[in-house]
Design an enzyme around this catalytic site. Structure first.
Site, mmCIF file in Angstrom:
data_model
loop_
_atom_site.group_PDB
_atom_site.id
_atom_site.type_symbol
_atom_site.label_atom_id
_atom_site.label_comp_id
_atom_site.label_asym_id
_atom_site.label_seq_id
_atom_site.Cartn_x
_atom_site.Cartn_y
_atom_site.Cartn_z
ATOM 1 N N HIS A 1 19.093 38.601 -6.701
ATOM 2 C CA HIS A 1 19.081 37.356 -5.936
ATOM 3 C C HIS A 1 17.944 37.328 -4.916
ATOM 4 O O HIS A 1 17.852 36.393 -4.127
ATOM 5 C CB HIS A 1 20.437 37.209 -5.221
ATOM 6 N N ASP B 1 20.557 38.278 -11.345
ATOM 7 C CA ASP B 1 21.199 37.680 -10.176
ATOM 8 C C ASP B 1 22.723 37.697 -10.329
ATOM 9 O O ASP B 1 23.267 37.117 -11.270
ATOM 10 C CB ASP B 1 20.706 36.238 -10.014
ATOM 11 N N SER C 1 18.439 29.985 -2.698
ATOM 12 C CA SER C 1 19.894 30.028 -2.806
ATOM 13 C C SER C 1 20.531 28.735 -2.277
ATOM 14 O O SER C 1 20.223 27.650 -2.760
ATOM 15 C CB SER C 1 20.416 31.276 -2.092
#
Length: 259
Positions: free
Chosen positions: A241, A213, A98
């Protein structure tokens, strides 16, 4: 084995070094607003297969010092370099999730891939910045009711069902961070991006991204794949995610094959 590395005067970051004698090294960079502990289900497996796994907490997060400043991509990339130098890491794989993926991208560009033989981008916040509305909403919620923000984040983080205890664990990882650093990273995600860094990445790059996601859309991974020449995108069909947890067996196998 855990210890602290000084990254600038008065600021030290926490580093966990698992299986220091492993044949290949992976430096894991966590995502917002978590810590190195998010990769628990990699640390359980990869060291037993002969890998050295190093997890560092960003400044402001996990067990690291929590200064009020220093949350730009450049500074966070410099923190990685300080750890690499202090631990004398060479020929290692750099894996970022991320926002941690964006920080890794900046490291690769600013420090000319120093020491890195392979790059792994996991649901990475690339190549664009967050929209101002999204980032500002996270900032407002963080500064007014951070526990509520973290609970809401959990709801969109995972695609598969997770147990209440796992949800609580995830929540506690977020609470370890300082509120000011949690908000400051959102400032950075709103005001900076890594688009122009991607063409500077020359090492083999594996891009892992959940097709469900809701935090960083899968389309972002497709664009990142096009902008990094020597890259391969692997979609995770049953993940949001949290590919590193939701499809952890596939994730670990892919990581070992790539590295």
């Amino acid at each position: 084995m855990g210890n602290f590395v000084t990254v600038e005067p008065g600021v030290s970051v926490y580093v966990e070094d698992i299986n220091p004698m492993g044949k290949k090294t992976i430096l894991f960079i966590h995502g917002w607003p978590l810590s190195h502990k998010q990769f628990e289900y990699q640390y359980n497996i990869l060291p037993a297969m002969g890998y050295r796994c190093i997890g560092m907490d960003w400044r402001g997060f996990g067990n690291s010092d929590k200064p009020f400043t220093g949350y730009s991509f450049d500074r966070l990339a410099d923190d990685i370099r300080a750890v690499v130098d202090a631990m004398e890491l060479k020929d290692f794989a750099l894996a970022g999730h991320s926002t941690g993926g964006a920080i890794c991208i900046r490291y690769m560009a600013k420090h000319q891939s120093y020491g890195v033989s392979k790059l792994v981008l996991i649901d990475a916040q690339s190549p664009h910045a967050l929209s101002a509305d999204t980032a500002n909403n996270f900032i407002t919620e963080t500064l007014n009711d951070r526990p509520k923000m973290l609970r809401q984040l959990t709801d969109i983080f995972f695609f598969q069902y997770i147990t209440p205890p796992l949800s609580d664990w995830f929540f506690q990882l977020g609470l370890q961070a300082a509120s000011w650093s949690t908000a400051a990273i959102m400032d950075t995600l709103r005001d900076e991006n890594v688009y122009n860094d991607l063409e500077k990445i020359k090492v083999p790059t594996l891009i892992i991204h959940g097709i469900h996601d809701q935090v960083v859309p899968f389309a972002n991974a497709e664009e990142t794949n096009k902008l990094i020449k020597n890259s391969k995108l692997v979609p995770f069909e049953y993940s949001g995610h949290a590919t590193f947890y939701e499809e952890r067996n596939k994730f670990n196998k892919l990581l070992m094959e790539f590295i």
